[in-house]
Design a protein around this motif. Structure first.
Motif, PDB file in Angstrom:
ATOM      1  N   ARG A 190     -51.474  18.542 -41.218  1.00  0.00           N
ATOM      2  CA  ARG A 190     -51.094  19.880 -42.371  1.00  0.00           C
ATOM      3  C   ARG A 190     -50.040  18.591 -42.685  1.00  0.00           C
ATOM      4  O   ARG A 190     -49.207  17.819 -42.021  1.00  0.00           O
ATOM      5  CB  ARG A 190     -49.655  20.363 -41.275  1.00  0.00           C
ATOM      6  N   GLN A 191     -49.253  18.602 -44.023  1.00  0.00           N
ATOM      7  CA  GLN A 191     -48.182  17.391 -44.614  1.00  0.00           C
ATOM      8  C   GLN A 191     -48.248  18.337 -45.956  1.00  0.00           C
ATOM      9  O   GLN A 191     -49.007  19.330 -46.160  1.00  0.00           O
ATOM     10  CB  GLN A 191     -49.667  16.457 -45.777  1.00  0.00           C
ATOM     11  N   ASP A 192     -46.401  18.323 -45.973  1.00  0.00           N
ATOM     12  CA  ASP A 192     -46.137  19.462 -46.643  1.00  0.00           C
ATOM     13  C   ASP A 192     -46.575  21.580 -46.893  1.00  0.00           C
ATOM     14  O   ASP A 192     -46.711  21.815 -47.655  1.00  0.00           O
ATOM     15  CB  ASP A 192     -45.818  18.788 -48.168  1.00  0.00           C
ATOM     16  N   GLY A 193     -46.879  20.817 -45.190  1.00  0.00           N
ATOM     17  CA  GLY A 193     -47.516  22.792 -45.185  1.00  0.00           C
ATOM     18  C   GLY A 193     -49.062  23.144 -45.708  1.00  0.00           C
ATOM     19  O   GLY A 193     -49.261  23.516 -45.447  1.00  0.00           O
ATOM     20  N   VAL A 194     -49.806  22.106 -46.651  1.00  0.00           N
ATOM     21  CA  VAL A 194     -51.093  21.951 -46.102  1.00  0.00           C
ATOM     22  C   VAL A 194     -51.831  21.331 -46.009  1.00  0.00           C
ATOM     23  O   VAL A 194     -51.529  19.922 -45.122  1.00  0.00           O
ATOM     24  CB  VAL A 194     -51.102  21.726 -47.310  1.00  0.00           C
ATOM     25  N   ARG A 246     -54.543  18.228 -44.527  1.00  0.00           N
ATOM     26  CA  ARG A 246     -55.525  18.124 -45.927  1.00  0.00           C
ATOM     27  C   ARG A 246     -55.836  16.328 -45.315  1.00  0.00           C
ATOM     28  O   ARG A 246     -55.012  15.808 -44.016  1.00  0.00           O
ATOM     29  CB  ARG A 246     -54.486  17.176 -46.779  1.00  0.00           C
ATOM     30  N   ARG A 296     -54.761  12.990 -44.414  1.00  0.00           N
ATOM     31  CA  ARG A 296     -53.731  12.578 -44.405  1.00  0.00           C
ATOM     32  C   ARG A 296     -53.881  11.260 -44.376  1.00  0.00           C
ATOM     33  O   ARG A 296     -53.113   9.953 -44.758  1.00  0.00           O
ATOM     34  CB  ARG A 296     -52.686  12.589 -42.927  1.00  0.00           C
TER      35      ARG A 296
END
Length: 334
Positions: A200-204, A206, A208
């Motif tokens: 999870r990156q910035d709430g999404v 993906r 990374r």
């Protein structure tokens, strides 16, 4: 050599602790094993939480094996691996959800806390082999306590591998990095194959980070949990081991095996070592995670087949001929 020197040498040898040779024992099962799941699998979790009367109340970690004519739960009883028979229809029911609707055929989802994830969107890799166009994640959300029962909301997301890439049909692996759950997958691109870290990156959710793609076969031998999480890959036709640190979410290669010594997946972590199949799958090797130097190797009665599992200090191996073997190494530490 004088008589006195000979006696002294004999006493020294008796006093010196000899390295224990790994020992192989075949388990007596009335069926041919075609599937083996380790203690961290969905199948093992389903078996241990189903309230089966065949299991003791405190069974400890278990593995599960089955084939067309039978099934068994594998567990440690004292210092031995024992097989508890299980009806085949029971294991079929307990493992029915391993491949959800929409999942890549033949793949299995992984469960980690509130998260389930599986390869989805059947596709083809650059070499024409089956692959997946995405990883689908389903995450249970928190529910506010109330007097009325409420369904648990589930958030669903699908992560693509990137332009021109597919995810390999290799099994996903969950690993905690810096306190957050991540998934490891293999990605295939025209320029080569690499390891993808999904988080999870910035709430999404993906991809990374990825290791640089390299031509040639690639397999994930094992994920390495702990304060410094990592992964061990098997790279190239020669079967070179690579140790990648995942601290901070950025893969960094920290070591590789010596030239001329080949390995192949599957593998599993046993204490501070990796137990991994030899390149021809005819033996198991014990390899130190620090430096990837091989310490011991044991020949098997047949090549490695459906996989392997670790129970305590024992390694359970499903052989290609349908038999099940356990390997005990006196120098291994769980």
């Amino acid at each position: 050599m004088s008589e006195r020197a000979a006696v002294a040498l004999a006493l020294l040898l008796l006093a010196s602790p000899a390295a224990a040779e790994p020992r192989v024992t075949l388990l007596d099962l009335p069926f041919r094993v075609t599937q083996l799941r380790d203690a961290g699998s969905e199948a093992a979790l389903a078996v241990t939480t189903a309230g089966l009367p065949q299991l003791p109340r405190k069974a400890g970690p278990v593995a599960v094996a089955w084939g067309e004519a039978g099934a068994a739960i594998l567990m440690l009883a004292g210092d031995k691996v024992t097989a508890v028979p299980l009806p085949l229809d029971a294991i079929e029911g307990l493992t029915a959800g391993e491949t959800p609707k929409g999942a890549l055929p033949g793949s299995r989802r992984v469960l980690a806390g509130p998260l389930s994830a599986y390869l989805s969107g059947p596709s083809r890799g650059p070499d024409g082999r089956p692959g997946a166009a995405g990883v689908t994640l389903r995450e249970r959300q928190k529910v506010t306590m109330s007097a009325d029962p409420k369904p648990v909301p589930v958030a669903t997301a699908t992560v693509p591998p990137g332009v021109g890439a597919v995810f390999s049909a290799d099994t996903l692996r969950p690993v905690e990095i810096d306190g957050s759950l991540n998934l490891l997958a293999l990605s295939e691109r025209p320029e080569g194959n690499g390891l993808a870290v999904i988080g999870r990156q910035d709430g999404v959710w993906r991809v990374r980070a990825e290791t640089p793609p390299e031509p040639g076969p690639l397999a994930l031998a094992a994920e390495l949990p702990g304060p410094v999480p990592g992964a061990v890959l098997v790279r190239g036709e020669e079967g070179r081991l690579e140790h990648w640190s995942l601290a901070g979410g950025t893969p960094v290669r920290t070591g590789k095996s010596a030239d001329g010594t080949g390995f192949s997946a599957p593998g599993a972590v046993l204490g501070s070592e990796l137990v991994v199949a030899s390149r021809d799958r005819a033996a198991l090797a014990y390899v130190a995670l620090g430096g990837l130097a091989e310490r011991a190797r044991v020949a098997l009665p047949a090549p490695v087949g459906a996989g392997l599992a670790v129970l305590g200090d024992r390694v359970v191996v499903a052989l290609a001929d349908g038999r099940l073997a356990t390997v005990q190494d006196g120098d291994a530490r769980p």
